[in-house]
Design a protein around this motif. Structure first.
Motif, short mmCIF file in Angstrom:
data_model
loop_
_atom_site.label_atom_id
_atom_site.label_comp_id
_atom_site.label_asym_id
_atom_site.label_seq_id
_atom_site.Cartn_x
_atom_site.Cartn_y
_atom_site.Cartn_z
N SER A 12 0.94 -1.31 -0.18
CA SER A 12 -0.17 0.16 0.07
C SER A 12 0.82 1.07 0.00
O SER A 12 1.92 1.11 0.54
CB SER A 12 -0.74 -0.05 1.36
OG SER A 12 -0.19 0.24 2.55
N ARG A 13 0.32 2.10 -0.46
CA ARG A 13 1.05 3.58 -0.28
C ARG A 13 1.54 3.88 1.06
O ARG A 13 2.74 4.24 1.23
CB ARG A 13 0.31 4.75 -0.83
CG ARG A 13 1.11 6.06 -1.18
CD ARG A 13 1.77 6.07 -2.30
NE ARG A 13 3.15 6.07 -1.54
CZ ARG A 13 4.44 6.19 -2.55
NH1 ARG A 13 4.13 5.66 -3.92
NH2 ARG A 13 5.50 6.25 -2.00
N ARG A 14 0.89 3.68 2.07
CA ARG A 14 1.16 4.00 3.46
C ARG A 14 2.38 2.94 3.68
O ARG A 14 3.34 3.52 4.46
CB ARG A 14 -0.20 3.64 4.22
CG ARG A 14 0.06 3.72 5.83
CD ARG A 14 -1.02 3.36 6.86
NE ARG A 14 -1.38 2.23 6.75
CZ ARG A 14 -0.56 1.13 7.21
NH1 ARG A 14 0.37 1.49 8.04
NH2 ARG A 14 -0.85 -0.11 7.41
N GLU A 15 2.20 1.79 3.44
CA GLU A 15 3.37 0.83 3.80
C GLU A 15 4.67 1.15 3.12
O GLU A 15 5.60 1.31 3.70
CB GLU A 15 3.04 -0.57 3.43
CG GLU A 15 1.92 -1.21 4.25
CD GLU A 15 1.47 -2.66 3.68
OE1 GLU A 15 1.53 -3.69 4.36
OE2 GLU A 15 1.13 -2.58 2.41
N ASP A 17 5.67 4.37 2.21
CA ASP A 17 5.92 5.41 2.85
C ASP A 17 6.65 5.25 4.06
O ASP A 17 7.51 5.70 4.23
CB ASP A 17 4.86 6.38 2.91
CG ASP A 17 4.36 7.03 1.62
OD1 ASP A 17 5.11 6.92 0.57
OD2 ASP A 17 3.22 7.73 1.63
N GLU A 18 6.02 4.45 5.03
CA GLU A 18 6.71 4.09 6.12
C GLU A 18 8.04 3.33 6.15
O GLU A 18 9.02 3.40 6.58
CB GLU A 18 5.80 2.97 6.81
CG GLU A 18 4.36 3.57 7.32
CD GLU A 18 3.40 2.65 8.07
OE1 GLU A 18 3.63 1.15 7.85
OE2 GLU A 18 2.73 2.85 9.02
N SER A 21 10.49 6.01 4.85
CA SER A 21 10.99 6.82 5.77
C SER A 21 11.88 5.99 6.86
O SER A 21 12.76 6.93 7.40
CB SER A 21 9.44 7.14 6.72
OG SER A 21 9.81 7.94 7.85
N TYR A 59 5.74 -5.95 11.31
CA TYR A 59 4.69 -5.04 11.44
C TYR A 59 4.19 -5.41 13.27
O TYR A 59 4.43 -6.01 13.68
CB TYR A 59 3.38 -5.47 10.96
CG TYR A 59 3.49 -5.34 9.31
CD1 TYR A 59 2.72 -4.16 8.69
CD2 TYR A 59 3.70 -6.42 8.53
CE1 TYR A 59 2.92 -4.14 7.22
CE2 TYR A 59 3.98 -6.15 7.09
CZ TYR A 59 3.31 -5.22 6.71
OH TYR A 59 3.29 -5.01 5.40
N ASN A 63 1.34 -1.30 11.84
CA ASN A 63 2.46 -0.30 11.29
C ASN A 63 3.76 -1.03 11.10
O ASN A 63 4.26 -1.74 11.82
CB ASN A 63 2.38 0.78 12.45
CG ASN A 63 1.21 1.62 12.69
OD1 ASN A 63 0.58 2.08 11.52
ND2 ASN A 63 1.05 1.43 13.82
#
Length: 147
Positions: A12-15, A17-18, A21, A59, A63
């Motif tokens: 996912s885009r969130r994963e 990005d994490e 980062s 995870y 997260n």
């Protein structure tokens, strides 16, 4: 929980990005001897390289807290969020990868003695010393193999 993400699988885009980062923050912290600009310059290339790697993602409560990137037995990186370090997460990721591979190789900067010690403690051996072209820094090539 560790989830294996196959090469070319969608995150996912969130994963993503994490993961990026964690990659950037960890490199900046672990390598103060390398310019911040260098890491920022590598960001897009790493984003693309993630598509070509097998990822082992750790995870906690959905997260991403850590990940290991593997390309044909080469550990391209192992990164753990600062607040989750020293909890055995990196060791868990490496042990998972060891169960699926008989030979693992990686490169680590000689000046990053914490990482060098971590890998030695997990059975890796220094097999070569070389100069990395992009940074002109000395790095160790390390290997682990099934006995």
């Amino acid at each position: 929980m560790i989830k294996k993400v196959q090469k070319g699988s969608q995150l996912s885009r969130r994963e993503l990005d994490e993961i990026l980062s964690i990659w950037l923050e960890s490199n900046i912290e672990a390598h103060p001897f390398i310019s911040l600009f260098y890491w920022e310059e590598q960001y897009n290339a790493v984003n693309e390289a993630i598509e070509e790697a097998e990822l082992y993602v750790y995870y906690e409560k959905d997260n991403v807290t850590a990940f290991l990137g593997l390309v044909e037995g080469y550990i391209a990186g192992l990164f753990v969020k600062r607040e989750n370090r020293a909890q055995g997460i990196g060791r868990q990721l490496l042990n998972t990868v060891k169960q699926e591979n008989s030979l693992l190789t990686l490169a680590v900067y000689k000046k990053n003695q914490a990482a060098v010690g971590f890998y030695i403690n997990l059975g890796f051996k220094i097999v070569k010393e070389q100069i990395e072209k992009e940074t002109s820094e000395t790095e160790y090539v390390m290997q682990w193999r099934v006995d």
